[in-house]
Design an enzyme around this catalytic site. Structure first.
Site, PDB file in Angstrom:
ATOM      1  N   ASN A 137       4.404   1.250  -3.769  1.00  0.00           N
ATOM      2  CA  ASN A 137       3.302   2.198  -3.883  1.00  0.00           C
ATOM      3  C   ASN A 137       3.815   3.523  -4.430  1.00  0.00           C
ATOM      4  OD1 ASN A 137       1.775   4.601  -2.329  1.00  0.00           O
ATOM      5  ND2 ASN A 137       0.343   2.984  -2.866  1.00  0.00           N
TER       6      ASN A 137
ATOM      7  N   CYS B 285      -2.190  -2.400  -4.094  1.00  0.00           N
ATOM      8  CA  CYS B 285      -3.151  -1.801  -3.169  1.00  0.00           C
ATOM      9  C   CYS B 285      -4.415  -1.337  -3.878  1.00  0.00           C
ATOM     10  CB  CYS B 285      -2.512  -0.625  -2.440  1.00  0.00           C
ATOM     11  SG  CYS B 285      -1.916   0.673  -3.553  1.00  0.00           S
TER      12      CYS B 285
END
Length: 431
Positions: free
Chosen positions: A121, A154
């Site tokens: 991320n 995500c």
């Protein structure tokens, strides 16, 4: 055939590892995969074995399939390591030098280049802790490929997407082409030094202004460290004379059993007097001060009307070591030169070599972006008293150190180079 050990770690990008494996095999590489337990949640050993043609190695160091020293055998087998889909966790482990699984044990034991292909991320990638770990690894010669901008698992968009297989192949080709051009690959590439006791000085030193202030010159100590690691890995007895070092270099000193520390010129000189007579070869990489200050007692107060600092020239310690050396001892000097042209730098360095009487001198140039004392990369030239040159292009200091050592070994072993270099008769015979 280039031998690649592909370590697949536990990011979602692990599902792309079969494509990475196929690309490496298609490029003519011999690929051995290590799959971490976390990565096995996203891809399977059978898939990777199908494309690599080899059994996937267990990441459990205690797995029955491993022999006691398998991690060393594979570490020596690989021409390069690729850590694919590298997570923040594996990057942190590598930065800390942890080796609690089979993959990290091999990386800690290898002398091959390590390519890290991160995937995570964007917030994890940009976290200051991760960035600090990345900088540590880059200082040690690790090559990072990516991450790139993209849509992440995500759903967020940002810097954290795994780099393409093509980008990884390009990075491997660039670095390994440099290594494959070297003629010294093999167990005997440093053969001149294998039966010698080698002294390597590294790092910077300081000179006091007053009781609370000092001036320090620049040197991280990384080049000296890489040379010491390469020699130690070849079984050479190495003694380090270490000054002020960067944190990344300081953290690696514990891997050497014989280390003498200094901070000032006088401490450095005293250590040379004691250590040099019992050594066979001296690599003088430390940034030795050409001048020291005559410090003022007490503390100079702010607002002092007139402030004059007095300088005192220091003795040329390389020349002094040459002047007292035995016929079997060798001295290799290092010189950071400045000049309008590279030719001027080489001419100045050659004059220094003749004046000092050293056997060889390694020359690099100051003021170039991305090179020099604070950089992980450098270019250099090895020069002999007869003006013969061997130039080495920009590369990591890890690769450069191996090239320089191999070239120096070859030169010192050659017939006609076993005699003492001529000594400068104007030098004091004592350190």
């Amino acid at each position: 055939m280039t031998r690649i050990l592909l370590g697949v770690t536990g990011s979602i990008a692990a599902y792309r590892a079969p494509d990475m494996t196929k690309a490496l095999v298609a490029a003519g590489c011999d690929v051995q995969v290590v799959l971490t337990h976390s990565a096995a949640q996203f891809t399977t050993p059978k898939t990777l074995e199908t494309f690599s043609g080899k059994r996937v190695l267990s990441n459990d160091p205690w797995d029955p399939s491993h022999l006691g020293t398998d991690h060393i055998r594979h570490a020596r087998w690989a021409d390069a390591f690729v850590v694919y889909g590298a997570t923040a966790n594996i990057i942190a482990k590598l930065a800390a030098g942890l080796c609690d699984d089979f993959l990290t044990m091999q990386i800690l034991a290898t002398r091959a280049p390590v390519f890290v292909v991160p995937a995570m991320n964007v917030e994890m990638w940009e976290n200051p802790v991760t960035q600090e770990n990345v900088r540590k690894l880059q200082m040690r010669g690790y090559v990072f490929v990516g991450p790139i901008e993209g849509v992440l698992a995500c759903g967020e968009k940002g810097l954290g997407h795994v780099a393409s297989s093509e980008a990884v192949l390009q990075a491997l080709e660039l670095k390994l082409k440099l290594r494959s051009a070297d003629s010294f690959v093999g167990a005997n590439r440093f053969s001149y030094f294998t039966s010698k006791k080698v002294l390597i000085s590294l790092g910077s030193m300081k000179t006091d202004i007053d009781d609370v202030r000092f001036i320090q010159n620049k040197s991280s100590g990384l080049m000296g460290l890489e040379m010491a690691k390469a020699l130690q890995g070849a079984g050479v007895e190495v003694h380090l004379l270490a000054g002020l070092l960067s944190p990344a270099v300081e953290n690696q000193l514990s891997t050497f059993s014989s280390v003498t520390r200094f901070q000032s010129y006088s401490e450095y000189r005293e250590s040379l007097v004691r250590i040099w007579p019992s050594c066979d070869v001296f690599f003088s990489l430390a940034a030795v001060l050409d001048f020291v200050l005559l410090p003022r007692s007490g503390k100079i107060e702010r607002g002092t009307a007139e402030l004059t600092l007095q300088l005192q020239a220091t003795q040329d310690l390389v020349a002094a070591c040459v002047a007292q050396k035995k016929s079997t001892q060798r001295v290799i000097a290092f010189s950071l030169e400045s000049g309008a042209t590279w030719k001027e730098c080489l001419e100045r360095a050659h004059k220094k070599l003749l004046k000092k009487g050293a056997d060889l001198i390694v020359v690099n140039r100051s003021g170039l972006s991305g090179q020099g004392p604070d950089s992980n990369e450098n270019a250099a030239c090895l020069m002999s008293p007869s003006s013969s040159l061997q130039e080495f292009p920009l590369s990591t200091k890890r690769v450069l150190s191996e090239r320089l050592l191999a070239a120096a070994s070859s030169y010192l072993e050659a017939p006609g180079n076993q005699l003492n270099a001529k000594k400068n008769k104007d030098l004091s015979p004592n350190l």
